[in-house]
Design a protein around this motif. Sequence first.
Motif, short mmCIF file in Angstrom:
data_model
loop_
_atom_site.label_atom_id
_atom_site.label_comp_id
_atom_site.label_asym_id
_atom_site.label_seq_id
_atom_site.Cartn_x
_atom_site.Cartn_y
_atom_site.Cartn_z
N PHE A 78 -23.86 71.71 6.89
CA PHE A 78 -23.41 70.37 6.50
C PHE A 78 -23.01 69.56 7.73
N CYS A 79 -23.49 68.34 7.80
CA CYS A 79 -23.18 67.46 8.92
C CYS A 79 -21.67 67.31 9.06
N CYS A 80 -21.18 67.47 10.29
CA CYS A 80 -19.74 67.41 10.53
C CYS A 80 -19.50 67.02 11.98
N PRO A 81 -19.11 65.76 12.26
CA PRO A 81 -18.82 64.71 11.28
C PRO A 81 -20.10 64.09 10.73
N ARG A 82 -19.96 63.37 9.62
CA ARG A 82 -21.11 62.73 9.00
C ARG A 82 -21.38 61.36 9.62
N ASN A 83 -22.60 60.87 9.42
CA ASN A 83 -23.02 59.64 10.08
C ASN A 83 -22.30 58.39 9.56
N THR A 84 -21.70 58.46 8.38
CA THR A 84 -20.99 57.29 7.83
C THR A 84 -19.48 57.43 7.93
N ASP A 85 -18.99 58.42 8.70
CA ASP A 85 -17.54 58.55 8.88
C ASP A 85 -16.98 57.35 9.63
N PRO A 86 -15.71 57.04 9.43
CA PRO A 86 -15.09 55.94 10.18
C PRO A 86 -15.19 56.17 11.68
N ALA A 87 -15.23 55.10 12.43
CA ALA A 87 -15.33 55.20 13.89
C ALA A 87 -14.21 56.08 14.43
N GLY A 88 -14.56 56.98 15.32
CA GLY A 88 -13.56 57.84 15.93
C GLY A 88 -13.36 59.16 15.22
N THR A 89 -13.97 59.36 14.07
CA THR A 89 -13.83 60.63 13.35
C THR A 89 -14.57 61.74 14.11
N THR A 90 -13.95 62.90 14.21
CA THR A 90 -14.57 64.06 14.84
C THR A 90 -14.57 65.22 13.86
N ASN A 91 -15.16 66.35 14.27
CA ASN A 91 -15.20 67.48 13.34
C ASN A 91 -13.80 68.05 13.09
N SER A 92 -12.83 67.75 13.97
CA SER A 92 -11.46 68.22 13.74
C SER A 92 -10.78 67.46 12.60
N ASP A 93 -11.41 66.40 12.11
CA ASP A 93 -10.90 65.69 10.93
C ASP A 93 -11.38 66.33 9.64
N TYR A 94 -12.02 67.49 9.76
CA TYR A 94 -12.49 68.26 8.61
C TYR A 94 -11.75 69.60 8.55
N GLN A 95 -11.81 70.22 7.40
CA GLN A 95 -11.33 71.59 7.26
C GLN A 95 -12.09 72.27 6.13
N TYR A 96 -12.19 73.59 6.22
CA TYR A 96 -12.71 74.39 5.11
C TYR A 96 -11.58 74.63 4.11
N GLU A 97 -11.92 74.58 2.83
CA GLU A 97 -10.95 74.86 1.78
C GLU A 97 -11.52 75.85 0.78
N PHE A 98 -10.74 76.88 0.45
CA PHE A 98 -11.08 77.80 -0.63
C PHE A 98 -10.38 77.32 -1.89
N GLU A 99 -11.11 77.23 -2.98
CA GLU A 99 -10.63 76.61 -4.21
C GLU A 99 -9.21 77.03 -4.60
N LYS A 100 -8.93 78.32 -4.59
CA LYS A 100 -7.64 78.81 -5.10
C LYS A 100 -6.57 78.91 -4.02
N LYS A 101 -6.86 78.37 -2.84
CA LYS A 101 -5.90 78.42 -1.73
C LYS A 101 -5.33 79.83 -1.57
N GLU A 102 -6.21 80.80 -1.61
CA GLU A 102 -5.83 82.22 -1.55
C GLU A 102 -5.69 82.67 -0.09
N PRO A 103 -4.75 83.57 0.21
CA PRO A 103 -4.70 84.15 1.56
C PRO A 103 -6.02 84.86 1.84
N LEU A 104 -6.59 84.61 3.00
CA LEU A 104 -7.95 85.06 3.27
C LEU A 104 -7.97 86.43 3.93
N VAL A 105 -9.00 87.20 3.56
CA VAL A 105 -9.23 88.54 4.12
C VAL A 105 -10.51 88.48 4.95
N GLN A 106 -10.38 88.78 6.22
CA GLN A 106 -11.50 88.67 7.16
C GLN A 106 -12.15 90.03 7.39
N VAL A 107 -13.48 90.04 7.44
CA VAL A 107 -14.24 91.22 7.82
C VAL A 107 -14.36 91.23 9.33
#
Length: 304
Positions: free
Chosen positions: A146-175
Motif C-alpha cells: 500500500f502506498c505510504c504516503p499516498r499521492n493525495t496526502d496533505p503537503a508535508g505528510t510522510t510515512n511516519s504519519d501512518y501506523q499499523y493497527e490490529f483491529e482488537k488492539k491486542e498485545p502482539l506476539v512476534q515470531v
Amino acid sequence: MKITLKNDNYEVVLNTHGAEINSFRSVKDGTRYVFEGPDSVWKFHAPILFPHVGKILGGFMRYGGKEYSLVNNGMSRDLEHTLLESTPISATFELTQSAQTAEKFPWRFSLKTFYELRNDGLTFKTTVTNTDCTTMLFSLGSHTAFCCPRNTDPAGTTNSDYQYEFEKKEPLVQVLTDESGYLLPAGDGSAPQTRAYGEKNAGIVPINADGFGAGHFFTRITSDWVGLRNKKDGSLIKVNTKGYPYVMLWQNAGAPCFNCIEPWYGTADALNTNHEWSEKGDLISLEAGKSFTADQSITIERGR
C-alpha cells in the motif's frame, strides 16, 4: 494481459501475470492505494504467495526422494494465469499444474483468484483445490503493498504519519527471525520461537523511515483485520486477517514508498531446516478433491 474493473468509487487494474493487482485507485480523487512502481523499487504490487510463503533456505525442498527448485514466496507470482471470466466489476483467474510447475511443486492443483469491486473496497479471495490423488501440502498468502504516503496526502505528510493497527488492539506476539527473514530455532531445534513484541500501545505498530528489515512477523492473532491508518485524516485501509495464523508487516528498502500487510497460512523456512517438505511446519494438509479458500479482501474507510 491487463483487466480493468471499475465502479462509482474505485478502479482496479489486474494482470494475468501472477493474477496480481497492478493498480487500485479512487475514481473520485485519484488516490493511489496500491504501489504501482517503479520496478527499481520493487517489481511486484500485490503478489499471491503459493505454494509456499516466505524465504526458502538454499532455494530447494525434497519430497518423495525428489528435489524441487523453489523461489522465495512461491512460483505463482511469476507465472501467467488464465482469465476464466470477467464482468465490469469482477474477474476470476486460474493457475494449474504444468511442466513448469512440476519442477517446483509435486502435486496437481488449481489456484483460483477472485476479485470483485465493492463500494467500500475489493473482495480478494484465493482458492486452492487439490486435483491430485494424494494429500497435498502447501502454504498460501498475499503480499499487498500500500502506498505510504499516498499521492493525495496533505503537503508535508510522510510515512511516519501512518501506523499499523490490529483491529482488537491486542498485545502482539512476534515470531523470531534472523535479518534475512528465516525462522530462528530454539536451543532444542524447534521453531518458530515467539516473544512479546513490546509495542507501546497494544496492537499499534508505528511506522518510520527506518523500515522493518526483512519484516516483522506476528502470530496468535485474534483481530479480524490489520489496517494502515493515516493519522492526519483518519483514513484506514484494512486487510482481512480473520482465521490467519500469521501476519507479516514489511516496508520497502530505501526511501519509503509502500508498506505491506501480508496475511499468511505458513512461514518461511527455519535456519535448521532439513529441506524435507513433509517435515516443514505450518503447512496446510489438503486431501485429494478438497479445496481451501483464503480471504485477503481490502476495505477502505475514507478520512475527514
